[in-house]
Structure formats: structure tokens, C-alpha cells
Design a protein around this motif. Structure first.
Motif, PDB file in Angstrom:
ATOM      1  N   ARG A  65      40.800  92.261  14.618  1.00 33.96           N
ATOM      2  CA  ARG A  65      40.706  92.731  15.999  1.00 33.96           C
ATOM      3  C   ARG A  65      42.061  92.722  16.694  1.00 33.96           C
ATOM      4  NH1 ARG A  65      36.925  89.282  19.712  1.00 33.96           N
ATOM      5  NH2 ARG A  65      35.283  90.178  18.397  1.00 33.96           N
ATOM      6  N   ASP A 113      33.638  93.163  19.880  1.00 31.98           N
ATOM      7  CA  ASP A 113      34.754  94.045  19.511  1.00 31.98           C
ATOM      8  C   ASP A 113      34.879  95.188  20.506  1.00 31.98           C
ATOM      9  OD1 ASP A 113      35.647  92.648  17.316  1.00 31.98           O
ATOM     10  OD2 ASP A 113      34.579  93.863  15.843  1.00 31.98           O
ATOM     11  N   TYR A 117      38.018  96.241  22.867  1.00 34.75           N
ATOM     12  CA  TYR A 117      38.672  97.547  22.760  1.00 34.75           C
ATOM     13  C   TYR A 117      38.446  98.406  24.000  1.00 34.75           C
ATOM     14  CZ  TYR A 117      38.728  96.195  17.810  1.00 34.75           C
ATOM     15  OH  TYR A 117      38.898  95.525  16.621  1.00 34.75           O
TER      16      TYR A 117
END
Length: 221
Positions: A65, A113, A117
């Protein structure tokens, strides 16, 4: 990047599977660089994916990540959605409670995640129906497991977009609409894949009936 597909390799794109993989590629021009981001595990998991991978110029692979975030910052690349990699191997409809838990853990990780993002939705395959997983059982297991992820989705403000795939589930628009309505949450909807409709009859009726539950995919199809 100067290397290109040769004639033999281009034929992959005309096959059903090859074309499906190629649609997972996102190309974005950033200043003077061409950024090619391929977000599909079939690139390394499937023989046709590996052939495409081998035809491309050398590039880095990562599932870290922090590394992805650094690359996004360096290039200006934006993330529209995130797709997990475990919903086929650890389906939420699996007979084993342990496997279903692994699938749920993967779903929760994917939501986190997506938040990292800065994108608003994730793609989820809700499970599969097979000879050993009856239809009604598959539907109820999928609902039960996804329900456990809804509080986190609402907290993170990341929507769970269930994709219509060839998993022998949601065989009518009525079932599809009723399924997402059961969650009573604006953070569960559909990722409409118009290509996957080719396997079904009455495609137009199916699309129209569930249109207002679509989060991503084929809104304008």
C-alpha cells in the motif's frame, strides 16, 4: 516505452479472456510520462495473462500500500476504484466458516486500501453458487458476510460495489435489486459489467430494472 505487441500477441486481445483482462488496464498521461497501471491478478495467475505480461516492457509489480501511495503521489495518478484479489479463492459463500472469514477479512482490507487511495468504491464478487453450494444458501451467506463489512464501509465512506459476474447468482434483475435493498445502506450497490450480460437473456430488461442501484460500470451503457 518502445516495445509493442507483435501480431501473435495481439491475437490474445481478441479472445474473450484476453479482452476481459485488457479492459482492466488503465492508461493515463501525466506530464511527459505514460503511466500504465494494470490492476488485475490474472496478469500473473492465468496463462493468457502471463503472455500479455511478457509482451510488455519491464515494469514493477507491487501489492504494498505505501509503495502504491508513493507512486501515485509521484505521478499524479488517481485511483477510481479498488478490486480485491481473494473473492474468488476465498468466496463469502464457501461452506467453510474459516474460508468465509478469510474472505471477509480480505473485504475489510480492500475497503481500507480504497480509503487510503482516496477512492469512493471497491469491486466485490459476492461469492459463487455451485453443485455443493445451493442457490438459496449462497445468497444468504453472501448477505450475512457483506453485512459485517457495511459498518466499516459507512465509516470510511467507501461503497461496496457488487459485480455481476458468471457465478450463477442473481439470475434476474429483481433478485439483484432486492439483494442490495436488504442492506438498507447507500454504501452497498452494483458494479454493472455490461460484458457479463452476454451470458444472460433479456439483457435490456435486466439493466433497466436495477439501474438505480448501479454505483459504477455501465450507467450510460
Amino acid at each position: 516505452m518502445q516495445r509493442s505487441f507483435n501480431r501473435h500477441q495481439l491475437r490474445i486481445a481478441h479472445s474473450r479472456r484476453g479482452a476481459a483482462l485488457l479492459t482492466a488496464m488503465f492508461v493515463m498521461v501525466v506530464t511527459s510520462m505514460l503511466v500504465l497501471m494494470i490492476c488485475d491478478t490474472r496478469l500473473i495467475d492465468k496463462p493468457y495473462g502471463r503472455r500479455i505480461w511478457q509482451s510488455l516492457p519491464p515494469m514493477k509489480r507491487t501489492r504494498d500500500r505505501d509503495e502504491v501511495l508513493r507512486a501515485m503521489e509521484a505521478t499524479g495518478l488517481k485511483c477510481a476504484s479498488v478490486c480485491g484479489i481473494h473473492h474468488w479463492s476465498e468466496p463469502l459463500t464457501h461452506p467453510s466458516e474459516n474460508v468465509r472469514k478469510e474472505g471477509l477479512d480480505a473485504l475489510l482490507h480492500t475497503l481500507k486500501d480504497a480509503k487510503a487511495y482516496d477512492c469512493g468504491s471497491i469491486l466485490l464478487v459476492p461469492g459463487v453458487c455451485t453443485d455443493s453450494i445451493p442457490y438459496d444458501v449462497a445468497m444468504e451467506r453472501a448477505f450475512t458476510e457483506i453485512s459485517k463489512a457495511v459498518p466499516l464501509a459507512e465509516e470510511l465512506k467507501v461503497r461496496i460495489s457488487i459485480e455481476n459476474v458468471w457465478n450463477n447468482m442473481f439470475l434476474s434483475p429483481v433478485e439483484a435489486a432486492q439483494f442490495v435493498d436488504r442492506f438498507k445502506s447507500a454504501y452497498v450497490g452494483w458494479h454493472f459489467d455490461i460484458g457479463n450480460m452476454l451470458r444472460r437473456h433479456q439483457r435490456k430488461a435486466r439493466h433497466q430494472r436495477g439501474r438505480d442501484r448501479i454505483i459504477a460500470g455501465g450507467e450510460n451503457a
